[in-house]
Design a protein around this motif. Structure first.
Motif, mmCIF file in Angstrom:
data_model
loop_
_atom_site.group_PDB
_atom_site.id
_atom_site.type_symbol
_atom_site.label_atom_id
_atom_site.label_comp_id
_atom_site.label_asym_id
_atom_site.label_seq_id
_atom_site.Cartn_x
_atom_site.Cartn_y
_atom_site.Cartn_z
ATOM 1 N N CYS A 2 0.857 -1.189 0.000
ATOM 2 C CA CYS A 2 0.000 0.000 0.000
ATOM 3 C C CYS A 2 0.890 1.235 0.000
ATOM 4 C CB CYS A 2 -0.910 0.018 1.228
ATOM 5 S SG CYS A 2 -1.882 -1.490 1.444
ATOM 6 N N LEU A 3 0.767 2.066 -0.998
ATOM 7 C CA LEU A 3 1.600 3.257 -1.110
ATOM 8 C C LEU A 3 0.839 4.469 -0.592
ATOM 9 C CD1 LEU A 3 3.151 2.668 -4.657
ATOM 10 C CD2 LEU A 3 4.052 1.999 -2.418
ATOM 11 N N PHE A 4 1.501 5.294 0.211
ATOM 12 C CA PHE A 4 0.899 6.502 0.765
ATOM 13 C C PHE A 4 1.807 7.686 0.452
ATOM 14 C CE2 PHE A 4 -0.504 3.002 3.512
ATOM 15 C CZ PHE A 4 -1.877 3.126 3.381
ATOM 16 N N PRO A 5 1.705 8.266 -0.755
ATOM 17 C CA PRO A 5 2.606 9.365 -1.130
ATOM 18 C C PRO A 5 2.467 10.596 -0.256
ATOM 19 C CG PRO A 5 0.818 9.118 -2.723
ATOM 20 C CD PRO A 5 0.761 7.922 -1.817
ATOM 21 N N ASP A 6 1.337 10.761 0.425
ATOM 22 C CA ASP A 6 1.134 11.912 1.307
ATOM 23 C C ASP A 6 1.353 11.567 2.775
ATOM 24 O OD1 ASP A 6 0.451 13.602 -0.834
ATOM 25 O OD2 ASP A 6 -1.601 12.837 -0.822
#
Length: 203
Positions: A2-6
Motif C-alpha cells: 500500500c503506497l501513501f505518497p502523502d
C-alpha cells in the motif's frame, strides 16, 4: 503493498478478503502500528520512504535519539558532539532545516543541499574519532529541503572529537553533555565474542 505518497493517514484499516468473506483485518488507527508506537502486528510490516520517516521524527520532537538544527552551526563542534553522542549510545538522527526557537518550524537549509552534504561529510571525517557509520540524505517537506544525518550505534566506542586530544560525549534526554570519566570508562568496555576488554585513552 500500500503506497501513501502523502504520508500514513491518521485512520487506517487493512482488510484481507476473498469474495464477500473477510479473512483478516487490522485496525491501524493513528498509524501507531506502522510507526512503532503501538503493539507489533505479526503479519503487517511497513517500509517507510525517507520523507515519511523524517516527517515522523519531526512530529515526535527532540529526544534522546533526535536533534533539530536550523543550519550548520558556526562552531561545528556543536553539531559534531551530538554525532559522537549518538554513536556512543543507541544511534540517532540530526535533522537540519528545523527551527526550534519557539515552535518547531520547517525552514529548510539556506545553502545548496549538495554543498551542505559534502561539508557535513568532510566535517565528520576530519573531526570524529573513530569514524562512526553515518548516512546523510535530503528530502523535501512542505516545499523546503531538509537534511537528515542518521548516525548508527557505534561498534567501537567511545566516539569523540579531535584525534590529538579526544573529547567524548553522551546523550541525556534531549541534550548532549561531555562524558564524565566513569562514562568514558563504561563506553570503552567492548564485548567481543563474549570477552570484555577495556579500551583506555590518555587525557
Amino acid at each position: 503493498q500500500c503506497l501513501f505518497p502523502d504520508g500514513i493517514p491518521a485512520a487506517l484499516w487493512i482488510v484481507l478478503s476473498r469474495g464477500d468473506s473477510w479473512l483478516d483485518y487490522r485496525d491501524l488507527g493513528q498509524g501507531r502500528y506502522l510507526t512503532g508506537y503501538g503493539p507489533q502486528v505479526e503479519n503487517v510490516t511497513a517500509e517507510r520512504d525517507q520523507r515519511t520517516r523524517v516527517e515522523e521524527l519531526i512530529y515526535r520532537g527532540e529526544g534522546e535519539t533526535i536533534e533539530f538544527k536550523g543550519q550548520i552551526p558556526p562552531k561545528h563542534d556543536v553539531l559534531l558532539k551530538t554525532v559522537a553522542a549518538f554513536a556512543n549510545r543507541q544511534g540517532g538522527t540530526i535533522i537540519l532545516g528545523i527551527d526550534k526557537d519557539e515552535d518547531v518550524t520547517i525552514v529548510g537549509v539556506s545553502e545548496p543541499v549538495g554543498g551542505v552534504k559534502d561539508q557535513l561529510t568532510n566535517m565528520i571525517r576530519d573531526t570524529l574519532v573513530p569514524q562512526p557509520n553515518v548516512q546523510i540524505e535530503d528530502v523535501e517537506i512542505e516545499g523546503k529541503r531538509v537534511i537528515s544525518i542518521d548516525v548508527e550505534k557505534g561498534v567501537s566506542p567511545p566516539y569523540g572529537l579531535h584525534a590529538d586530544k579526544p573529547v567524548f560525549y553522551v546523550r541525556r534526554g534531549a541534550n548532549t553533555f561531555r562524558a564524565r570519566q566513569d562514562e568514558v570508562r563504561a563506553l570503552g568496555q567492548v564485548t567481543d565474542a563474549g570477552n570484555t576488554r577495556l579500551r583506555t585513552f590518555g587525557r
